[in-house]
Write a protein that holds these residues in place. Structure first.
Motif, mmCIF file in Angstrom:
data_model
loop_
_atom_site.group_PDB
_atom_site.id
_atom_site.type_symbol
_atom_site.label_atom_id
_atom_site.label_comp_id
_atom_site.label_asym_id
_atom_site.label_seq_id
_atom_site.Cartn_x
_atom_site.Cartn_y
_atom_site.Cartn_z
ATOM 1 N N GLN A 14 40.450 31.589 45.921
ATOM 2 C CA GLN A 14 39.399 32.586 46.127
ATOM 3 C C GLN A 14 39.878 33.685 47.070
ATOM 4 O O GLN A 14 39.575 34.849 46.893
ATOM 5 C CB GLN A 14 38.147 31.905 46.696
ATOM 6 C CG GLN A 14 37.373 31.088 45.673
ATOM 7 C CD GLN A 14 36.218 30.338 46.296
ATOM 8 O OE1 GLN A 14 36.169 30.147 47.508
ATOM 9 N NE2 GLN A 14 35.284 29.901 45.470
ATOM 10 N N HIS A 15 40.625 33.311 48.083
ATOM 11 C CA HIS A 15 41.122 34.302 49.033
ATOM 12 C C HIS A 15 42.158 35.221 48.384
ATOM 13 O O HIS A 15 42.318 36.365 48.808
ATOM 14 C CB HIS A 15 41.745 33.605 50.242
ATOM 15 C CG HIS A 15 40.725 32.996 51.151
ATOM 16 N ND1 HIS A 15 41.048 32.091 52.129
ATOM 17 C CD2 HIS A 15 39.380 33.151 51.228
ATOM 18 C CE1 HIS A 15 39.950 31.729 52.779
ATOM 19 N NE2 HIS A 15 38.936 32.355 52.249
ATOM 20 N N ARG A 16 42.831 34.750 47.362
ATOM 21 C CA ARG A 16 43.863 35.547 46.739
ATOM 22 C C ARG A 16 43.329 36.389 45.577
ATOM 23 O O ARG A 16 44.000 37.316 45.136
ATOM 24 C CB ARG A 16 44.988 34.641 46.230
ATOM 25 C CG ARG A 16 46.281 35.390 46.015
ATOM 26 C CD ARG A 16 47.436 34.473 45.714
ATOM 27 N NE ARG A 16 48.657 35.245 45.565
ATOM 28 C CZ ARG A 16 49.789 34.750 45.089
ATOM 29 N NH1 ARG A 16 49.844 33.486 44.719
ATOM 30 N NH2 ARG A 16 50.856 35.505 44.980
ATOM 31 N N LEU A 38 48.561 38.714 29.208
ATOM 32 C CA LEU A 38 48.518 38.163 30.560
ATOM 33 C C LEU A 38 49.891 37.812 31.106
ATOM 34 O O LEU A 38 50.123 37.916 32.312
ATOM 35 C CB LEU A 38 47.610 36.928 30.593
ATOM 36 C CG LEU A 38 46.107 37.184 30.434
ATOM 37 C CD1 LEU A 38 45.338 35.878 30.585
ATOM 38 C CD2 LEU A 38 45.604 38.206 31.435
ATOM 39 N N ARG A 39 50.802 37.384 30.269
ATOM 40 C CA ARG A 39 52.115 36.971 30.777
ATOM 41 C C ARG A 39 52.873 38.141 31.426
ATOM 42 O O ARG A 39 53.396 37.989 32.538
ATOM 43 C CB ARG A 39 52.937 36.324 29.661
ATOM 44 C CG ARG A 39 52.420 34.960 29.254
ATOM 45 C CD ARG A 39 53.332 34.238 28.296
ATOM 46 N NE ARG A 39 52.736 32.993 27.846
ATOM 47 C CZ ARG A 39 52.766 31.853 28.528
ATOM 48 N NH1 ARG A 39 53.393 31.812 29.691
ATOM 49 N NH2 ARG A 39 52.190 30.760 28.050
ATOM 50 N N PRO A 40 52.964 39.307 30.776
ATOM 51 C CA PRO A 40 53.614 40.437 31.455
ATOM 52 C C PRO A 40 52.873 40.878 32.717
ATOM 53 O O PRO A 40 53.504 41.305 33.694
ATOM 54 C CB PRO A 40 53.607 41.538 30.390
ATOM 55 C CG PRO A 40 53.511 40.810 29.090
ATOM 56 C CD PRO A 40 52.661 39.620 29.370
ATOM 57 N N VAL A 41 51.535 40.778 32.699
ATOM 58 C CA VAL A 41 50.776 41.129 33.898
ATOM 59 C C VAL A 41 51.147 40.183 35.036
ATOM 60 O O VAL A 41 51.420 40.618 36.162
ATOM 61 C CB VAL A 41 49.257 41.070 33.632
ATOM 62 C CG1 VAL A 41 48.481 41.306 34.928
ATOM 63 C CG2 VAL A 41 48.849 42.105 32.595
ATOM 64 N N ALA A 42 51.151 38.885 34.747
ATOM 65 C CA ALA A 42 51.497 37.893 35.767
ATOM 66 C C ALA A 42 52.903 38.144 36.312
ATOM 67 O O ALA A 42 53.126 38.094 37.528
ATOM 68 C CB ALA A 42 51.388 36.489 35.177
ATOM 69 N N THR A 48 52.574 33.210 38.509
ATOM 70 C CA THR A 48 52.758 32.532 37.232
ATOM 71 C C THR A 48 51.580 32.832 36.315
ATOM 72 O O THR A 48 50.494 33.231 36.765
ATOM 73 C CB THR A 48 52.858 31.008 37.421
ATOM 74 O OG1 THR A 48 51.599 30.513 37.921
ATOM 75 C CG2 THR A 48 53.971 30.652 38.381
ATOM 76 N N HIS A 49 51.821 32.635 35.029
ATOM 77 C CA HIS A 49 50.751 32.794 34.046
ATOM 78 C C HIS A 49 49.598 31.853 34.364
ATOM 79 O O HIS A 49 48.417 32.225 34.252
ATOM 80 C CB HIS A 49 51.325 32.503 32.648
ATOM 81 C CG HIS A 49 50.335 32.680 31.543
ATOM 82 N ND1 HIS A 49 50.040 31.666 30.664
ATOM 83 C CD2 HIS A 49 49.572 33.730 31.176
ATOM 84 C CE1 HIS A 49 49.139 32.091 29.794
ATOM 85 N NE2 HIS A 49 48.845 33.344 30.088
ATOM 86 N N ALA A 50 49.922 30.618 34.780
ATOM 87 C CA ALA A 50 48.884 29.639 35.106
ATOM 88 C C ALA A 50 48.037 30.094 36.296
ATOM 89 O O ALA A 50 46.812 29.926 36.307
ATOM 90 C CB ALA A 50 49.521 28.285 35.409
ATOM 91 N N THR A 51 48.690 30.690 37.299
ATOM 92 C CA THR A 51 47.944 31.179 38.462
ATOM 93 C C THR A 51 46.958 32.276 38.054
ATOM 94 O O THR A 51 45.803 32.291 38.491
ATOM 95 C CB THR A 51 48.905 31.732 39.535
ATOM 96 O OG1 THR A 51 49.727 30.664 40.006
ATOM 97 C CG2 THR A 51 48.154 32.349 40.692
ATOM 98 N N LEU A 52 47.403 33.188 37.216
ATOM 99 C CA LEU A 52 46.521 34.262 36.769
ATOM 100 C C LEU A 52 45.332 33.698 36.004
ATOM 101 O O LEU A 52 44.195 34.159 36.169
ATOM 102 C CB LEU A 52 47.308 35.245 35.895
ATOM 103 C CG LEU A 52 46.672 36.621 35.669
ATOM 104 C CD1 LEU A 52 46.450 37.352 36.985
ATOM 105 C CD2 LEU A 52 47.551 37.458 34.742
ATOM 106 N N SER A 57 40.004 33.705 33.268
ATOM 107 C CA SER A 57 40.179 32.687 32.228
ATOM 108 C C SER A 57 40.744 33.234 30.928
ATOM 109 O O SER A 57 41.203 32.468 30.089
ATOM 110 C CB SER A 57 38.835 31.997 31.949
ATOM 111 O OG SER A 57 37.884 32.946 31.489
ATOM 112 N N SER A 58 40.713 34.558 30.756
ATOM 113 C CA SER A 58 41.213 35.154 29.518
ATOM 114 C C SER A 58 41.562 36.613 29.764
ATOM 115 O O SER A 58 41.208 37.194 30.809
ATOM 116 C CB SER A 58 40.150 35.075 28.413
ATOM 117 O OG SER A 58 39.031 35.891 28.743
#
Length: 203
Positions: A14-16, A38-42, A48-52, A57-58
């Protein structure tokens, strides 16, 4: 103990989130939304993609959050601008705003707005909620200044709509042509709608 680990991780995320949203907004403003993934954005944000995905969620949720941030930031910037607060009339307000909006960094917002409106309009004939919200914000803002200048409420709303359409159209012209002198002169003609006598008398 498991729930404590989840709570701590959630708090850290939440802080990030504001930091990630601000960086994602700059990315979208620079690259647009056509073909956005999302992958290029991350990768560009250094996460990481997972962090984003933990925060957004999408891709659609990310775009929605980015557009809402652009809308709220732009409106907050305009309404808090000391140069605008000191404007003596609607014409002076719009002239100062126009100069701000013609700065290259600010023009990115128009590019994205045009891209969003065109894409949504092609699909459904609807510009989409973010563009409607931005329209409502600025029509209300300009209309308030017009009422202060003496325009009747129903005329102020209609005239604010016309002036906002002029700003959008002239920004598109400027982005396409790059002819600042011609577009600035055209904008001065638009201001003639409100500059003489600062509005009609109200009986």
């Amino acid at each position: 103990m498991g729930s404590e680990r989840v709570d701590g991780r959630t708090l850290r995320f939440q802080h990030r989130r504001p930091e990630l949203l601000a960086a994602a907004t700059e990315y979208v403003l620079d690259h647009g939304i056509a073909g956005l993934s999302l992958r290029p954005v991350a990768q560009a944000l250094g996460v990481t993609h997972a962090t984003l995905l933990r925060h957004f969620s999408s891709k659609d949720e990310l775009i929605t959050c980015v557009l809402d941030k652009i809308r709220t930031d732009l409106f907050a910037q305009v309404t808090a601008d000391s140069g605008l607060q000191e404007a003596g009339s609607t014409a002076q307000l719009l002239r100062t705003t126009w100069r701000r909006l013609c700065e290259p960094k600010e023009q990115r917002q128009f590019l994205l707005l045009f891209e969003m409106a065109a894409g949504a309009g092609r699909r459904s004939g609807d510009g989409g909620e973010p563009t409607r919200s931005m329209e409502d914000d600025f029509v209300g803002f300009i209309s308030g200044w017009l009422r202060r200048d003496g325009w009747a409420p129903e005329d102020a709303s209609a005239l604010a709509t016309l002036l906002l359409a002029q700003i959008r159209g002239l920004q598109l012209d400027l982005l396409v042509s790059g002819d600042r002198a011609r577009v600035d002169r055209a904008f001065e003609f638009a201001l003639a709608l409100v500059e003489p006598r600062t509005g009609p008398s109200v009986s």
